[in-house]
Design a protein around this motif. Structure first.
Motif: not given
Lengths: 368, 380
Positions: A32, A34-35, A270, A291-293
């Protein structure tokens, strides 16, 4: 006040995600955006005021230990209690225990030193944004021996086939634990019992040369013990195959699902990696994506999950895919129904298309 | 514990010209760049330059700033012997007094500095955006055997009258300092970054503290006094990106600069990371009908509308058929449906109702939108 300590038992979670678990245990697989899978159970435990957590891990735990560190990201870097990652370094010559009983037997100190009188045991494959205090209060009120956390699944999927089913009477007292494929009352793998009962059952199992704590200690004793169920309501996912892993990533691209899992009172915690905000350049097309960073987007992303630090160059297209940390997709490349593990580099103009039911998985650090 | 060089970071400024942005927080704590606060850039410079002893001088509205710095964990400045220390004004046997100027703030913390018995002291301020290796500055300072080294950058000569200008000889030795000169003789502007020989500086601080008419300021008092005594003061030329975000206009410009492809300052530079807190929000959700271009978007954002040339901090929502352009949305801002925002700065937690239109005039400075003034800005 009665309190809980936590055990995340990874002993039965081997290699269930093919290439993704060649070099890491399932609990450490990114999920998902970033986890890692374990973040959900661990965050839920912390949310439930569990201050002592042990992780029983058997193999491929390097990336898991790197991820967990001191437990600071979950506020488990405590002076007393906190996080204990317990790898299998067992040297007792008189030890006759087998299977996951070895974890329980060889880590008795964790239980004995812990302040809590009750233990909550879980795996890492059940994904939810959950809180266990309510189940625990019920456990205390009705003086149950064991409380199983269950969930009612409306439409059973392939992922539920390997889950145990629970038969209970009108009061929620469990009468049987089965493999009945048609039963919609599914066991989440999470259960609560007192420390005292746990250690007694462990002794019993070892005395009878049993090698599976839940099967022999609890399932076979359902009629002897007061086993109660507590139904979890809310978003759930079981990630136990590449197919379910992919499908559950894709499911989060619908706002109602994503909000149900993440937009609750408590955030899933996280490890933080200090990436800058994601940068969208001129003329990008990004729709229905997570979208993650740290990403830099110069191309097209549609219905996909991008982890931290992914670079999508001009003219590249990503569709229905899961792209893990620090992948680079060069210009003109086309990806559809694929899972890229970390650090994969797709060179200019390459095309990969997997099947929707069977996404194409590219292993870690490949350059193609 | 002996240290070669320690840092003193001036972070007490109110930043009056930032208006509503500094209503409750000191200027160094103002949000910047989608994830950061202004002071993160200097704190990150310190840790990246190997300066592990940093005193942060706070005075104005310090709550948010103090909480942000905490024990310095995001910058690896949570250390056993040194690390970051927050130095606020205090009461003592001599009485109570606020920091009356930049030099006075250092003077009042001589006892902090002396604990580390440093050879040199780096004096920087927490309200500038730049990435600089102070180690190179320090090496230059040692090599030239300077008593003080002042970092400078070249500015266009017609703008030089807005800056503190250093007049130097060919070898960059400073012979004159002019604050905002009408007829500038040089285009080397001071960046407010100094390295001093500590023993020398200390004697000047002690002298300056005795002068009743002094403004106790580095630029106005200490540097001129050292020049008057013919000490060795050198300029150090810096040619990277540097911006003083002193006004709303320059704050907005500096944020927009981050969207520039060719900017030498990069948030993505793995060798020079900019550190800050991370609140562990979920990844950003970009909806089916969303359209995002040339923007920086942080985690926890939910975007269903159009975002162009903008900066969105954590947990910002932009609902359907809304249009956000050239704007900066601080954390927890909620933009409803059918909203148009153009060239505005929306402060933390503001909720913009459906069908709102707020635009700044093209050649005016951007409007700041907050809960307090939202009502007066609404044009439906």
């Amino acid at each position: 006040m009665d309190s809980l300590m936590g055990v995340i038992n990874l002993d039965h979670e081997y290699d269930f995600l093919n290439e993704l678990t060649y070099f890491r245990c399932g609990a450490a697989v990114p999920f998902a955006g970033r986890y890692r899978l374990i973040d959900f159970t661990l965050s839920n435990m912390v949310k439930s005021n569990i201050q002592e957590v042990a992780i029983f891990t058997r193999n491929k735990y390097r990336s898991l230990m790197d991820h967990l560190g001191t437990g600071a990201s979950w506020e488990l870097d405590r002076r007393h209690g906190g996080l204990f990652v317990l790898p299998p370094d067992w040297n007792d010559p008189t030890d006759i225990s087998k299977g996951d009983l070895r974890h329980f037997h060889n880590n008795r100190d964790f239980f004995n030193r812990g302040k809590a009188d009750y233990v909550l045991i879980s795996g890492s494959q059940f994904i939810s944004n959950n809180e266990y205090q309510e189940a625990f209060q019920q456990h205390l009120e009705i003086e149950a021996d064991i409380t199983l956390i269950t969930t009612e699944i409306d439409s059973l999927q392939k992922e539920h086939e390997s889950c145990l089913r629970v038969e209970a009477n009108a009061d929620g007292q469990v009468t049987d634990i089965t493999n009945d494929k048609h039963n919609h009352h599914v066991f989440t793998g999470i259960y609560i019992l007192s420390k005292e009962l746990l250690l007694n059952l462990v002794d019993e199992c070892i005395a009878h040369h049993h090698g599976h704590f839940f099967f022999h200690g609890i399932k076979e004793n359902v009629n002897r013990l007061k086993v109660q169920c507590f139904e979890h309501k809310g978003y759930t996912a079981f990630v136990n195959s590449v197919e379910s892993y992919y499908r559950h990533n894709m499911n989060l691209l619908y706002e109602e699902n994503c909000k149900a899992l993440f937009n609750q009172d408590h955030r899933i915690r996280t490890k933080v990696s200090n990436e800058p905000p994601t940068k969208f350049r001129e003329q990008t097309m990004v729709t229905q994506s997570l979208l993650a960073n740290g990403c830099v987007i110069d191309g097209n992303v549609e219905h996909s999950v991008l982890f931290r630090g992914v670079h999508v160059q001009k003219g590249a297209t990503i569709k229905n895919s899961v792209i893990m940390q620090r992948c680079t997709i060069e210009s003109g490349a086309y990806l559809e129904n694929v899972i890229l593990d970390k650090d994969v580099h797709i060179t200019a103009g390459q095309t990969f298309i997997g099947a929707k039911e069977m996404p194409y998985v590219i292993a870690k650090r490949k350059t193609i | 514990m002996k240290k070669e060089c320690i840092g003193m970071l001036l972070a007490g400024g109110e930043g009056k010209r930032l208006g509503l942005l500094t209503k409750n927080v000191a200027k160094p704590a103002v949000h910047f760049g989608g994830k950061y606060r202004i002071i993160d850039f200097t704190l990150s410079n310190c840790t990246n330059s190997g300066i592990h002893t940093v005193g942060v001088l706070t005075q104005y509205a310090p709550l948010v700033l103090n909480k942000h710095i905490g024990i310095g964990k995001p910058w690896d400045l949570d250390r056993q012997q040194d690390g970051v220390s927050i130095l606020s004004p205090y009461t003592a046997q001599e009485g109570v007094s606020w920091y009356k100027g930049t030099a006075d703030a250092i003077y009042k913390n001589i006892h902090y500095i002396e604990q580390y018995d440093p050879e040199h002291i780096l004096v920087i301020s927490g309200d500038h955006i730049y990435q600089m290796n102070y180690k190179i500055l320090l090496d230059h300072h040692i090599k030239t055997e300077a008593d003080a080294t002042i970092s400078v950058m070249e500015v266009p000569i017609d703008e030089a009258s807005r800056f503190g200008i250093l007049n130097t000889s060919d070898d960059l030795r400073i012979y004159e300092f002019e604050e905002k000169p009408q007829n500038p003789k040089s285009n080397l502007a001071s960046m407010g970054i100094y390295i001093f020989n500590w023993k020398k500086l200390k004697s000047y601080l002690l002298q300056d503290a005795e002068l009743p008419d002094s403004s106790h300021d580095f630029g106005k008092d200490i540097i001129p006094a050292m020049l008057a005594d013919s000490h060795r003061l050198f300029a150090y030329r810096f040619d990277g990106y540097w911006k003083d975000v002193g006004t709303i206009q320059s704050y907005w410009e500096a944020n927009m600069d981050l969207l520039d492809e060719d900017l030498s300052l990069s948030l993505n530079n793995k060798n020079w990371r900019t550190y800050s807190h991370d609140s562990n929000y979920s990844p950003q959700f970009i909806d089916k009908d969303a359209n995002v271009n040339r923007s920086l978007i942080n985690s926890g954002c939910w975007i269903s509308g159009t975002v162009e040339h903008s900066i969105l901090f954590e947990n910002v929502t932009v609902r359907h058929d809304s249009f956000v352009r050239e704007s900066i949305l601080h954390p927890h801002v909620k933009v409803g449906n059918h909203v148009i925002l153009e060239k505005v700065i929306v402060v933390e937690g503001t909720e913009i109702p459906d069908h709102t239109v707020i635009r700044s005039e093209a050649n005016q400075e951007p409007l700041i939108v907050s809960k307090e003034n939202l009502g007066s800005l609404l044009t439906i």
